[in-house]
Design a protein around this motif. Structure first.
Motif, PDB file in Angstrom:
ATOM      1  N   ASP A  55      62.470  44.746  26.402  1.00 31.94           N
ATOM      2  CA  ASP A  55      63.042  43.400  26.318  1.00 31.94           C
ATOM      3  C   ASP A  55      63.464  42.848  27.679  1.00 31.94           C
ATOM      4  OD1 ASP A  55      63.742  41.100  24.934  1.00 31.94           O
ATOM      5  OD2 ASP A  55      65.811  41.759  24.676  1.00 31.94           O
ATOM      6  N   PHE A  56      62.506  42.746  28.598  1.00 32.89           N
ATOM      7  CA  PHE A  56      62.753  42.133  29.894  1.00 32.89           C
ATOM      8  C   PHE A  56      62.678  40.617  29.737  1.00 32.89           C
ATOM      9  CE2 PHE A  56      60.863  46.225  31.389  1.00 32.89           C
ATOM     10  CZ  PHE A  56      61.970  46.684  32.080  1.00 32.89           C
ATOM     11  N   PRO A  57      63.756  39.873  29.965  1.00 34.80           N
ATOM     12  CA  PRO A  57      63.710  38.409  29.819  1.00 34.80           C
ATOM     13  C   PRO A  57      62.670  37.754  30.728  1.00 34.80           C
ATOM     14  CG  PRO A  57      65.973  39.165  30.025  1.00 34.80           C
ATOM     15  CD  PRO A  57      65.083  40.350  30.282  1.00 34.80           C
ATOM     16  N   SER A  58      62.457  38.300  31.923  1.00 33.30           N
ATOM     17  CA  SER A  58      61.497  37.699  32.854  1.00 33.30           C
ATOM     18  C   SER A  58      60.065  37.781  32.330  1.00 33.30           C
ATOM     19  CB  SER A  58      61.590  38.376  34.218  1.00 33.30           C
ATOM     20  OG  SER A  58      61.264  39.746  34.111  1.00 33.30           O
ATOM     21  N   ILE A  59      59.786  38.740  31.464  1.00 35.62           N
ATOM     22  CA  ILE A  59      58.439  38.894  30.919  1.00 35.62           C
ATOM     23  C   ILE A  59      58.148  37.784  29.909  1.00 35.62           C
ATOM     24  CG2 ILE A  59      57.018  40.379  29.461  1.00 35.62           C
ATOM     25  CD1 ILE A  59      57.346  42.195  31.608  1.00 35.62           C
ATOM     26  N   GLN A  60      59.147  37.358  29.174  1.00 27.75           N
ATOM     27  CA  GLN A  60      58.937  36.350  28.132  1.00 27.75           C
ATOM     28  C   GLN A  60      58.290  35.079  28.674  1.00 27.75           C
ATOM     29  OE1 GLN A  60      59.364  36.976  24.859  1.00 27.75           O
ATOM     30  NE2 GLN A  60      59.921  39.047  25.492  1.00 27.75           N
ATOM     31  N   LYS A  61      58.646  34.689  29.887  1.00 31.31           N
ATOM     32  CA  LYS A  61      58.097  33.453  30.448  1.00 31.31           C
ATOM     33  C   LYS A  61      56.648  33.604  30.905  1.00 31.31           C
ATOM     34  CE  LYS A  61      59.691  34.221  35.141  1.00 31.31           C
ATOM     35  NZ  LYS A  61      60.261  33.668  36.321  1.00 31.31           N
ATOM     36  N   THR A  95      52.883  43.488  44.433  1.00 31.45           N
ATOM     37  CA  THR A  95      53.418  44.342  43.379  1.00 31.45           C
ATOM     38  C   THR A  95      54.048  43.486  42.291  1.00 31.45           C
ATOM     39  OG1 THR A  95      53.850  46.067  45.001  1.00 31.45           O
ATOM     40  CG2 THR A  95      55.024  46.238  42.900  1.00 31.45           C
ATOM     41  N   PRO A  96      53.734  43.781  40.988  1.00 30.19           N
ATOM     42  CA  PRO A  96      54.358  42.996  39.911  1.00 30.19           C
ATOM     43  C   PRO A  96      55.855  43.238  39.861  1.00 30.19           C
ATOM     44  CG  PRO A  96      52.955  44.749  39.019  1.00 30.19           C
ATOM     45  CD  PRO A  96      52.828  44.784  40.513  1.00 30.19           C
ATOM     46  N   HIS A  97      56.590  42.229  39.413  1.00 29.43           N
ATOM     47  CA  HIS A  97      58.053  42.337  39.334  1.00 29.43           C
ATOM     48  C   HIS A  97      58.485  42.714  37.959  1.00 29.43           C
ATOM     49  CE1 HIS A  97      57.380  39.456  42.724  1.00 29.43           C
ATOM     50  NE2 HIS A  97      57.972  40.484  43.277  1.00 29.43           N
TER      51      HIS A  97
END
Length: 97
Positions: A55-61, A95-97
């Motif tokens: 549940d990484f919030p940054s991934i949702q976008k 590198t991906p964040h």
């Protein structure tokens, strides 16, 4: 580590990993008996499941609609290039964040 574990299940080795915000590059050494489409589908499926659990919030976008990964992928053979050249190319990606 997710990608490495999936590769092990396919008797393969993750040699290099890097990418950008919207894609990744994987250099995988896999035996001829492995179907590349099955390997890629497993890499995408397992990583999507485990990353979504975190549940990484940054991934949702950055989702592709409701999916973590798009349905497409590119897989290429690099038998003509040395492993060092391919590794260098992958290392030079952001590198991906």
């Amino acid at each position: 580590m997710i990608f490495s574990n999936v590769c092990k299940d396919f008797e393969s080795t993750l040699v290099e990993f890097d990418g950008e915000d919207d894609h990744v590059h994987l250099l995988v050494n896999y035996p001829p008996k492995v179907s590349i489409s099955k390997l890629v589908n497993s890499l995408k499926g397992v990583s999507s499941h485990l990353i979504r659990k975190m549940d990484f919030p940054s991934i949702q976008k950055n989702l592709w609609g409701a999916a973590l990964w798009s349905l497409s992928y590119f897989a290429g053979s690099c038998g003509g290039a040395s492993i060092d050249i391919v590794r260098q190319y992958i290392e030079q990606q952001k590198t991906p964040h």
